[in-house]
Design a protein around this motif. Structure first.
Motif, mmCIF file in Angstrom:
data_model
loop_
_atom_site.group_PDB
_atom_site.id
_atom_site.type_symbol
_atom_site.label_atom_id
_atom_site.label_comp_id
_atom_site.label_asym_id
_atom_site.label_seq_id
_atom_site.Cartn_x
_atom_site.Cartn_y
_atom_site.Cartn_z
ATOM 1 N N PRO A 174 -12.008 -6.308 -17.680
ATOM 2 C CA PRO A 174 -12.324 -4.992 -17.113
ATOM 3 C C PRO A 174 -11.271 -4.453 -16.164
ATOM 4 N N SER A 175 -10.402 -5.304 -15.642
ATOM 5 C CA SER A 175 -9.433 -4.869 -14.640
ATOM 6 C C SER A 175 -8.061 -4.537 -15.210
ATOM 7 N N LEU A 176 -7.834 -4.825 -16.492
ATOM 8 C CA LEU A 176 -6.508 -4.657 -17.084
ATOM 9 C C LEU A 176 -6.435 -3.435 -17.981
ATOM 10 N N ASP A 177 -5.274 -2.802 -17.996
ATOM 11 C CA ASP A 177 -5.007 -1.715 -18.927
ATOM 12 C C ASP A 177 -5.145 -2.226 -20.361
ATOM 13 N N PHE A 178 -5.432 -1.330 -21.277
ATOM 14 C CA PHE A 178 -5.654 -1.740 -22.671
ATOM 15 C C PHE A 178 -4.451 -2.486 -23.241
ATOM 16 N N SER A 179 -3.254 -2.031 -22.935
ATOM 17 C CA SER A 179 -2.051 -2.661 -23.487
ATOM 18 C C SER A 179 -1.784 -4.039 -22.908
ATOM 19 N N GLN A 180 -2.478 -4.415 -21.830
ATOM 20 C CA GLN A 180 -2.263 -5.709 -21.185
ATOM 21 C C GLN A 180 -3.378 -6.709 -21.482
ATOM 22 N N GLN A 181 -4.300 -6.363 -22.346
ATOM 23 C CA GLN A 181 -5.451 -7.222 -22.605
ATOM 24 C C GLN A 181 -5.045 -8.524 -23.297
ATOM 25 N N PRO A 182 -5.584 -9.657 -22.858
ATOM 26 C CA PRO A 182 -5.310 -10.926 -23.539
ATOM 27 C C PRO A 182 -5.940 -10.953 -24.933
ATOM 28 N N VAL A 183 -5.178 -11.402 -25.902
ATOM 29 C CA VAL A 183 -5.672 -11.480 -27.276
ATOM 30 C C VAL A 183 -6.918 -12.350 -27.365
ATOM 31 N N GLU A 184 -6.969 -13.416 -26.595
ATOM 32 C CA GLU A 184 -8.128 -14.316 -26.614
ATOM 33 C C GLU A 184 -9.420 -13.561 -26.309
#
Length: 219
Positions: free
Chosen positions: A136-146
């Motif tokens: 919830p705290s990260l921009d969409f482009s920074q989301q972990p694949v896991e």
């Protein structure tokens, strides 16, 4: 006039209910249809599902996302992981649908192109779409694949995303075939492979279409 924004939950090789939903939705070129991943494995016709989605992409604006089952299959095909885990979670049915003869290049070229086109997430209007979950705290482009592909909502539903947009996900199948809606997150995996339904939802109106595993339209 803009078209509809529609999401379809985990299909898992069930081509008949997919075709039923497409017939009922009657997509137009102005519509955007986001498929939430897990097209293959467990059901009887993974190859047919991909054929149907490729056909659908010629009629409407299809945004196909990648699920953990596509990740497993592609990793096996590319020799990046053992086949044992994939086969245990539905890979046998997928191979059968492609008439697997022992050669790892069993995907037709147009299916390779389709799988190469899959995205991790999609954002439109007040919604964002991904297969499983998100940070919830990260921009969409920074989301972990896991998180995007593997996180089960049974292990915890994430807080609202910092963007304020509503998450639309699949992956975590509901035991009773119902849609999970907690306000900031909607899960459309209604357990088609387990005897529930395949579900589609138009996000603005919240109109719902559902079909049984054998392709019977229910609402």
């Amino acid at each position: 006039m803009s078209g509809r924004l529609i999401a379809i939950g985990d299909i898992h090789g069930f081509n008949e209910p997919l075709r039923t939903l497409i017939d009922e939705i009657a997509p137009t070129p102005e519509d955007v249809i986001v498929t939430l991943g897990d097209y293959v494995d467990r059901g009887p016709d993974s190859k047919g599902v991909i054929d149907t989605l490729i056909e659908l992409s010629q009629k409407t604006q299809l945004i196909p996302l990648i699920g953990n089952h596509e990740e497993m299959m592609l990793n096996v095909i590319e020799g990046e992981q053992s086949h044992h885990g994939w086969l245990r979670y539905g890979g046998v049915e997928t191979l059968d649908s492609y008439a697997f003869d022992g050669e790892m290049d069993f995907l037709p070229p147009e299916h390779v192109e389709f799988f190469n086109s899959l995205a991790d997430f999609f954002v439109q209007d007040n919604y964002f779409f991904t297969h499983a979950a998100y940070d919830p705290s990260l921009d969409f482009s920074q989301q972990p694949v896991e998180l995007l592909r593997w996180h089960s909502l049974r292990a915890g539903i994430p807080d609202p995303h910092v963007s304020g947009k509503i998450a639309v996900v699949g992956h975590t199948a509901s035991d009773d075939g119902t849609i999970l809606d907690v306000g900031h997150l909607v899960c459309l995996d209604t357990n088609c492979y387990g005897g529930g339904f395949l579900t589609a939802m138009e996000m603005q109106s919240r109109q719902v279409w559902q079909a049984t595993p054998d392709g019977q339209f229910v609402r």
